[in-house]
Scaffold this motif. Structure first.
Motif, mmCIF file in Angstrom:
data_model
loop_
_atom_site.group_PDB
_atom_site.id
_atom_site.type_symbol
_atom_site.label_atom_id
_atom_site.label_comp_id
_atom_site.label_asym_id
_atom_site.label_seq_id
_atom_site.Cartn_x
_atom_site.Cartn_y
_atom_site.Cartn_z
ATOM 1 N N TYR A 1 0.865 -1.167 0.000
ATOM 2 C CA TYR A 1 0.000 0.000 0.000
ATOM 3 C C TYR A 1 0.906 1.221 0.000
ATOM 4 N N LYS B 1 1.561 5.625 -1.623
ATOM 5 C CA LYS B 1 1.064 6.889 -2.173
ATOM 6 C C LYS B 1 2.094 7.402 -3.172
ATOM 7 N N ASP B 2 1.634 8.256 -4.087
ATOM 8 C CA ASP B 2 2.566 8.952 -4.971
ATOM 9 C C ASP B 2 3.442 9.861 -4.123
ATOM 10 N N CYS C 1 5.973 9.408 -2.213
ATOM 11 C CA CYS C 1 6.294 8.931 -0.865
ATOM 12 C C CYS C 1 7.709 8.364 -0.919
ATOM 13 N N GLN D 1 -2.427 2.107 -4.575
ATOM 14 C CA GLN D 1 -2.258 3.543 -4.323
ATOM 15 C C GLN D 1 -3.454 4.057 -3.514
ATOM 16 N N ILE D 2 -3.260 4.290 -2.216
ATOM 17 C CA ILE D 2 -4.389 4.702 -1.380
ATOM 18 C C ILE D 2 -4.777 6.157 -1.624
ATOM 19 N N ASP D 3 -3.895 6.945 -2.263
ATOM 20 C CA ASP D 3 -4.277 8.320 -2.597
ATOM 21 C C ASP D 3 -5.135 8.369 -3.860
ATOM 22 N N HIS D 4 -5.154 7.292 -4.631
ATOM 23 C CA HIS D 4 -6.000 7.215 -5.827
ATOM 24 C C HIS D 4 -7.335 6.550 -5.497
ATOM 25 N N PRO E 1 -9.442 5.995 -2.075
ATOM 26 C CA PRO E 1 -9.571 6.160 -0.622
ATOM 27 C C PRO E 1 -10.158 4.945 0.100
ATOM 28 N N ARG F 1 -7.548 2.791 1.527
ATOM 29 C CA ARG F 1 -6.912 3.250 2.769
ATOM 30 C C ARG F 1 -7.565 2.563 3.968
#
Length: 85
Positions: free
Chosen positions: A7, A9-10, A12, A34-37, A39, A42
């Motif tokens: 898991y 994020k961009d 990071c 990608q948890i920022d893409h 949610p 997450r």
């Protein structure tokens, strides 16, 4: 080789370091979530790992933790045996 899920994020730096270490140890099939893409992922990550920070790395069914945890596992000689299952 065990399945590896990370898991992340961009943008990071810890995620990039963890991915680089995994690649150096022969991981070619890395599933990056990608948890920022997405949610909703997450929440799944928090439920699976009990942690809110990225990266969170799973090798097979084993939760390794974050970048520092991965590096410590590698230094102790535990990463390759876990990857090779």
């Amino acid at each position: 080789m065990q399945k590896v899920v990370m898991y992340s994020k961009d943008y990071c730096p810890y995620c990039a370091r963890a991915e680089a270490l995994l690649r150096q140890r022969g991981v070619t099939d890395l599933e990056k979530i990608q948890i920022d893409h997405d949610p909703a992922q997450r929440d799944i990550m928090i439920e699976r790992s009990g942690r809110r920070t990225v990266p969170q790395i799973f090798i097979g069914d084993t939760h390794v933790g974050g970048c520092d945890d991965l590096q410590a596992l590698d230094r102790s000689g535990g990463l390759l045996p876990l990857l090779n299952g």
